[in-house]
Scaffold this motif. Structure first.
Motif, PDB file in Angstrom:
ATOM      1  N   THR G  21       0.787  -1.075   0.149  1.00 25.40           N
ATOM      2  CA  THR G  21       0.102  -0.193  -0.036  1.00 25.40           C
ATOM      3  C   THR G  21       0.850   1.365   0.012  1.00 25.40           C
ATOM      4  O   THR G  21       1.927   1.261   0.506  1.00 25.40           O
ATOM      5  CB  THR G  21      -0.932   0.243   1.513  1.00 25.40           C
ATOM      6  N   SER G  22       0.497   2.305  -0.422  1.00 24.71           N
ATOM      7  CA  SER G  22       1.102   3.630  -0.591  1.00 24.71           C
ATOM      8  C   SER G  22       1.722   4.009   0.791  1.00 24.71           C
ATOM      9  O   SER G  22       2.783   4.561   0.732  1.00 24.71           O
ATOM     10  CB  SER G  22       0.170   4.721  -1.237  1.00 24.71           C
ATOM     11  N   GLY G  23       0.956   3.722   1.858  1.00 24.92           N
ATOM     12  CA  GLY G  23       1.741   4.107   2.899  1.00 24.92           C
ATOM     13  C   GLY G  23       2.628   3.445   3.736  1.00 24.92           C
ATOM     14  O   GLY G  23       3.107   3.641   4.943  1.00 24.92           O
ATOM     15  N   GLY G  24       2.953   2.365   2.883  1.00 21.33           N
ATOM     16  CA  GLY G  24       4.064   1.468   3.428  1.00 21.33           C
ATOM     17  C   GLY G  24       3.756   0.444   4.417  1.00 21.33           C
ATOM     18  O   GLY G  24       4.612  -0.527   4.920  1.00 21.33           O
ATOM     19  N   ILE G  25       2.491  -0.106   4.208  1.00 24.70           N
ATOM     20  CA  ILE G  25       2.143  -1.120   5.151  1.00 24.70           C
ATOM     21  C   ILE G  25       2.325  -2.248   4.246  1.00 24.70           C
ATOM     22  O   ILE G  25       1.552  -2.500   3.327  1.00 24.70           O
ATOM     23  CB  ILE G  25       0.546  -0.924   5.555  1.00 24.70           C
ATOM     24  N   ILE G  26       2.792  -3.438   4.797  1.00 27.28           N
ATOM     25  CA  ILE G  26       3.257  -4.559   4.071  1.00 27.28           C
ATOM     26  C   ILE G  26       2.648  -5.772   4.916  1.00 27.28           C
ATOM     27  O   ILE G  26       2.938  -5.876   5.997  1.00 27.28           O
ATOM     28  CB  ILE G  26       4.630  -4.944   3.778  1.00 27.28           C
ATOM     29  N   LEU G  27       1.761  -6.580   4.219  1.00 25.04           N
ATOM     30  CA  LEU G  27       1.320  -7.755   4.928  1.00 25.04           C
ATOM     31  C   LEU G  27       1.737  -9.000   4.096  1.00 25.04           C
ATOM     32  O   LEU G  27       0.997  -9.441   3.252  1.00 25.04           O
ATOM     33  CB  LEU G  27      -0.258  -7.561   4.914  1.00 25.04           C
ATOM     34  N   LYS G  34       0.035 -13.935   9.332  1.00 29.45           N
ATOM     35  CA  LYS G  34      -0.532 -12.455   9.413  1.00 29.45           C
ATOM     36  C   LYS G  34      -1.800 -12.130   8.889  1.00 29.45           C
ATOM     37  O   LYS G  34      -2.301 -12.782   8.151  1.00 29.45           O
ATOM     38  CB  LYS G  34       0.442 -11.756   8.655  1.00 29.45           C
TER      39      LYS G  34
END
Lengths: 95, 95, 95, 95, 95, 95, 95
Positions: G21-27, G34
């Protein structure tokens, strides 16, 4: 003669698993643990709330519903297996 | 002398499993885990709600009901096994 | 001296298992898992509802009741085993 | 110094198990799983109902009570083992 | 800096187990499963009732309380192990 | 872009375990089962009460909280592991 | 044709796990246990409160949500696996 479910129970006639709905939703028989489609045949009066009133059931006769493959009870009507499940076990209505 | 069930309990005289109802509903004895039919003989006053009132029981004396083969208690009246189950365990009324 | 049960508890003097009631109800001792008959000796004030009031107990002193063979507690009074069970465990009153 | 139980807890001093009460109630020590008699030493303010009020405890200081042999907690006061149990675990009062 | 417990939690500084209170109450360390004494250091605002209000906590800062040896959480403050337990786990106040 | 927790959930950025707070509270990493400190990053609207209203969450953005090392869920934000826990799992606020 | 979830259920189309995601959240997909991101496709009417009213669902069609990788049910729509989960299982909304 008809079956009148009690509480929040719903009598469902399962659709053939290989049946493909017009909207492209497939719930293949091979995926044994997947939910199933069916037609609502009869609906109970709803569960009794703590206030003593009945919460109306969210599905009605004729609705096509998605419900879990396991759970609930099975009865045979005119040689066809039907299912009696609680409203809270029904996942969704197909419209 | 008669049996007066307590709470939301219902006294049921099971129908012979091989009996076929007029509407074509069969609940064969071979299917051991299947629900059973029976006649309601006596009904309790209903469970007590949090408000202190009783929720009326949804079945009445003389109703033909479908109920689970297991669960509840068994009593023998005039050499016939009867069942005492809770209202919430009864699946449906046959009309 | 007497025993005064607390909450919705009921003190019961079990009837001899081989005893046959006038109405033809038999609860044979051989069927170990079957419910038992007994006479109500004392009754608690009832369980406290969420409103703070007590729900009256549905059995009274002198009633003949059917209750589960297991569960509850056992006390010996004048060399006779009695049972203390909760009201909700009593299945029915014999009238 | 004294112990002030919290919630619906009751501090009990167990009676000697071989003690026979005047009314002929015996709770022999040999029957390890049987309930026990004891004297109520201190009583909590009662459990908080959903309304925020306290439900008064049904036993009072000085009562002789029957309570389960196991469950609750044990504290030693002046070298004597006492028990702290919840009101709901106490079976009956001996009067 | 201080610790402010949430909900109905209570921060307790355990007393040395071998400590004997003036009233003769002993909770020996050897009896590992026995409850423990401690001093209340901080108290939460109380649990939220179904009405949305908080039920006031029945212990206050400075109280000496009896609480179970196990359960709750442990935090170290200035090298001393403290305990955070729920109010409902505290057995009694020593006065 | 930001994360908006649902219900009574709280997004927490864990503090380095070896970090010692000014008040002398240490929660060493070696004690694996010990609670952890962290900074509250975002807070949900609170759980829905039976009345239909939301119970306000007792922590706010910026609070330093103690929470259990296990339980809840983990999400990675800008390569830093964060935790999403329910308010009821948070033990205390450090002030 | 569309799917209309019942109760507080939400139909979600999972995002590709490797998507950042653009905000840097990685799952990351590798972290199997997770939580997962997905887009809300349809929302039920909300669960029925004890008052008989429905609690509105906190997510709406089009929201990007984080939800647990396991739990809930899977249905296939136009050959794409979707998930039906309860609102209470959704962790957070990404804004």
């Amino acid at each position: 003669m008809k079956i009148e479910p009690l509480d929040d129970r719903v009598l469902i006639k399962p659709l053939e698993a290989e049946e493909k709905t017009s909207g492209g939703i497939i719930l293949p028989d091979a995926a044994k643990e997947k939910p199933q489609q069916g037609e609502v045949i009869a609906v109970g009066p709803g569960r009794t709330l703590d206030t003593g009133e009945r919460a109306p059931v969210a599905v009605k006769k004729g609705d096509t519903v998605i419900f879990p493959k396991y759970g609930g009870d099975t009865v045979k009507i005119d040689d066809v297996e039907h299912r009696i499940v609680r409203e809270s076990d029904i996942l969704a209505i197909l419209e």
